[in-house]
Design a protein around this motif. Structure first.
Motif, PDB file in Angstrom:
ATOM      1  N   MET A   1      35.845 103.543 -22.144  1.00 37.35           N
ATOM      2  CA  MET A   1      34.815 102.813 -22.873  1.00 37.35           C
ATOM      3  C   MET A   1      35.136 102.751 -24.367  1.00 37.35           C
ATOM      4  SD  MET A   1      30.672 103.248 -22.512  1.00 37.35           S
ATOM      5  CE  MET A   1      30.691 102.789 -20.787  1.00 37.35           C
ATOM      6  N   LEU A   2      35.958 103.682 -24.835  1.00 39.81           N
ATOM      7  CA  LEU A   2      36.350 103.677 -26.250  1.00 39.81           C
ATOM      8  C   LEU A   2      37.720 103.040 -26.475  1.00 39.81           C
ATOM      9  CD1 LEU A   2      35.234 107.246 -27.450  1.00 39.81           C
ATOM     10  CD2 LEU A   2      33.961 105.099 -27.553  1.00 39.81           C
ATOM     11  N   SER A   3      38.279 102.434 -25.438  1.00 36.51           N
ATOM     12  CA  SER A   3      39.647 101.919 -25.541  1.00 36.51           C
ATOM     13  C   SER A   3      39.799 100.764 -26.526  1.00 36.51           C
ATOM     14  CB  SER A   3      40.149 101.486 -24.160  1.00 36.51           C
ATOM     15  OG  SER A   3      39.332 100.449 -23.635  1.00 36.51           O
ATOM     16  N   ASP A   4      38.710 100.065 -26.794  1.00 36.20           N
ATOM     17  CA  ASP A   4      38.786  98.941 -27.733  1.00 36.20           C
ATOM     18  C   ASP A   4      38.663  99.383 -29.189  1.00 36.20           C
ATOM     19  OD1 ASP A   4      39.100  97.139 -25.675  1.00 36.20           O
ATOM     20  OD2 ASP A   4      36.962  96.690 -25.505  1.00 36.20           O
TER      21      ASP A   4
ATOM     22  N   ASP B   1      38.533 103.480 -36.350  1.00 35.61           N
ATOM     23  CA  ASP B   1      37.159 103.481 -35.845  1.00 35.61           C
ATOM     24  C   ASP B   1      36.794 104.858 -35.288  1.00 35.61           C
ATOM     25  OD1 ASP B   1      36.785 100.799 -36.440  1.00 35.61           O
ATOM     26  OD2 ASP B   1      37.414 100.126 -34.437  1.00 35.61           O
ATOM     27  N   LEU B   2      37.704 105.438 -34.514  1.00 39.25           N
ATOM     28  CA  LEU B   2      37.438 106.736 -33.894  1.00 39.25           C
ATOM     29  C   LEU B   2      37.297 107.832 -34.940  1.00 39.25           C
ATOM     30  CD1 LEU B   2      39.905 106.552 -30.848  1.00 39.25           C
ATOM     31  CD2 LEU B   2      37.426 106.192 -30.825  1.00 39.25           C
ATOM     32  N   GLU B   3      38.134 107.759 -35.982  1.00 36.34           N
ATOM     33  CA  GLU B   3      38.052 108.766 -37.041  1.00 36.34           C
ATOM     34  C   GLU B   3      36.733 108.642 -37.803  1.00 36.34           C
ATOM     35  OE1 GLU B   3      41.560 108.158 -39.327  1.00 36.34           O
ATOM     36  OE2 GLU B   3      42.894 109.076 -37.827  1.00 36.34           O
ATOM     37  N   MET B   4      36.278 107.412 -38.021  1.00 35.87           N
ATOM     38  CA  MET B   4      34.981 107.211 -38.681  1.00 35.87           C
ATOM     39  C   MET B   4      33.848 107.738 -37.814  1.00 35.87           C
ATOM     40  SD  MET B   4      35.467 103.395 -40.334  1.00 35.87           S
ATOM     41  CE  MET B   4      33.736 103.320 -40.816  1.00 35.87           C
ATOM     42  N   MET B   5      33.956 107.528 -36.521  1.00 32.36           N
ATOM     43  CA  MET B   5      32.948 108.015 -35.600  1.00 32.36           C
ATOM     44  C   MET B   5      32.889 109.545 -35.621  1.00 32.36           C
ATOM     45  SD  MET B   5      32.628 107.173 -31.533  1.00 32.36           S
ATOM     46  CE  MET B   5      32.792 105.402 -31.847  1.00 32.36           C
ATOM     47  N   GLU B   6      34.061 110.166 -35.629  1.00 30.18           N
ATOM     48  CA  GLU B   6      34.107 111.623 -35.665  1.00 30.18           C
ATOM     49  C   GLU B   6      33.455 112.169 -36.930  1.00 30.18           C
ATOM     50  OE1 GLU B   6      38.097 112.643 -33.035  1.00 30.18           O
ATOM     51  OE2 GLU B   6      38.294 112.307 -35.197  1.00 30.18           O
ATOM     52  N   GLN B   7      33.592 111.443 -38.034  1.00 32.86           N
ATOM     53  CA  GLN B   7      32.974 111.879 -39.285  1.00 32.86           C
ATOM     54  C   GLN B   7      31.451 111.821 -39.212  1.00 32.86           C
ATOM     55  OE1 GLN B   7      34.726 109.543 -42.431  1.00 32.86           O
ATOM     56  NE2 GLN B   7      36.802 110.250 -41.982  1.00 32.86           N
ATOM     57  N   GLU B   8      30.920 110.935 -38.359  1.00 30.73           N
ATOM     58  CA  GLU B   8      29.470 110.811 -38.214  1.00 30.73           C
ATOM     59  C   GLU B   8      28.881 111.898 -37.314  1.00 30.73           C
ATOM     60  OE1 GLU B   8      28.585 106.980 -36.693  1.00 30.73           O
ATOM     61  OE2 GLU B   8      29.413 105.889 -38.412  1.00 30.73           O
ATOM     62  N   ILE B   9      29.724 112.468 -36.453  1.00 33.86           N
ATOM     63  CA  ILE B   9      29.254 113.446 -35.475  1.00 33.86           C
ATOM     64  C   ILE B   9      29.266 114.835 -36.121  1.00 33.86           C
ATOM     65  CG2 ILE B   9      29.747 114.513 -33.233  1.00 33.86           C
ATOM     66  CD1 ILE B   9      31.123 111.836 -32.459  1.00 33.86           C
ATOM     67  N   PRO B  10      28.128 115.533 -36.148  1.00 35.06           N
ATOM     68  CA  PRO B  10      28.081 116.839 -36.811  1.00 35.06           C
ATOM     69  C   PRO B  10      29.144 117.824 -36.336  1.00 35.06           C
ATOM     70  CG  PRO B  10      25.864 116.082 -36.381  1.00 35.06           C
ATOM     71  CD  PRO B  10      26.794 115.092 -35.731  1.00 35.06           C
ATOM     72  N   MET B  11      29.495 117.797 -35.038  1.00 39.83           N
ATOM     73  CA  MET B  11      30.521 118.719 -34.538  1.00 39.83           C
ATOM     74  C   MET B  11      31.932 118.245 -34.853  1.00 39.83           C
ATOM     75  SD  MET B  11      28.992 120.235 -30.958  1.00 39.83           S
ATOM     76  CE  MET B  11      30.255 121.514 -30.901  1.00 39.83           C
ATOM     77  N   GLY B  12      32.068 117.042 -35.442  1.00 40.51           N
ATOM     78  CA  GLY B  12      33.349 116.585 -35.967  1.00 40.51           C
ATOM     79  C   GLY B  12      34.371 116.142 -34.941  1.00 40.51           C
ATOM     80  N   ARG B  13      33.935 115.868 -33.725  1.00 44.58           N
ATOM     81  CA  ARG B  13      34.886 115.420 -32.706  1.00 44.58           C
ATOM     82  C   ARG B  13      34.161 114.596 -31.646  1.00 44.58           C
ATOM     83  NH1 ARG B  13      34.499 118.149 -27.875  1.00 44.58           N
ATOM     84  NH2 ARG B  13      33.400 120.157 -27.879  1.00 44.58           N
TER      85      ARG B  13
END
Length: 241
Positions: free
Chosen positions: A186-189, A194-206
């Motif tokens: 589901m994250l293949s696109d 984008d994934l690194e920005m998403m990780e920055q938004e997630i409190p657990m960082g991953r």
């Protein structure tokens, strides 16, 4: 007597992780897939190293005819229904066709309702059973450009809460899991940026792993959660709390 778990969308990343976990928890499994026959057969072959009680069933759950056919293939009582899968759709609300709306509503809502209705009588008769729905954080929060996906996932969450109240006295529990960002197709696109920005938004960082959703399923299916029903468990690294 062998217990059977029916897992829809078993050919995907989360579905296959759930299947492996439930086999290790002592269940026989019924693996549903729609199109990815190679992946589900590879999974079934691997799981047969643990148990012979592995069944593979095909079905298009986005149409009445597909669900009719699917239900006709279920030949053993289901002790644990794990309704997993569905299709994400990123688009402006105004750009979504009526045909797409009907398909997604049938896949995520109508098919869930019909399959649960099919397996419940045996659960009620035995006075034991478990239904777990894999929803999404967008079913709790809503997401721009994913209005349809958010809508059907929100409907799943309400289904969980309502059915849990209806069948609680029959010793059947109904719960949901709302994953956040999980490392699947589901994250293949998404680009690496984008994934690194998403990780920055997630409190657990991953980003989460499919096995972490499977662990949550195993908990909700176990006696350790015997007083939990009607709940939507967010597994999202604290992303949306």
């Amino acid at each position: 007597m062998e217990k059977y778990a029916l897992i829809t969308g078993a050919s995907g990343g989360i579905g296959s992780a759930i299947a492996e976990k439930m086999v290790k928890e002592g269940y026989g499994v019924i693996l549903h897939y729609y199109q990815n026959e190679a992946a589900v057969n590879k999974l079934a072959s691997y799981l047969r190293s643990y148990t012979d009680n592995i069944m593979v069933v095909q079905g298009d759950l986005s149409s009445k005819e597909g669900v009719d056919h699917f239900l006709s293939t279920l030949v053993v009582p289901v002790d644990l229904l794990i309704y997993n899968g569905g299709q994400s759709l990123s688009a402006l609300m105004m750009d979504v066709t009526d045909e797409r709306i009907e398909e997604m509503v049938y896949l995520s809502v109508t098919a869930l309702y019909r399959i649960a209705k099919f397996v419940l009588p045996k659960m009620i008769q035995k006075r034991t059973g478990n239904i777990i729905v894999i929803s999404s954080i967008w079913g709790l929060e809503g997401a721009s450009y994913e209005v349809l996906y958010s809508t059907v996932k929100g409907a799943q969450n309400t289904f969980v809460k309502a059915l849990a109240k209806e069948v609680a006295l029959s010793k059947i529990r109904v719960n949901g899991i709302a994953p956040g960002a999980i490392l699947t197709n589901m994250l293949s696109d998404y680009t690496q940026e984008d994934l690194e920005m998403m990780e920055q938004e997630i409190p657990m960082g991953r980003i989460g792993k499919p096995s972490e959703i499977a662990d949550a399923v195993a908990y909700l299916a176990s006696d350790q959660s015997s007083y939990i029903t009607g709940q939507i468990l967010s597994v999202d690294g604290g992303w949306h709390t």
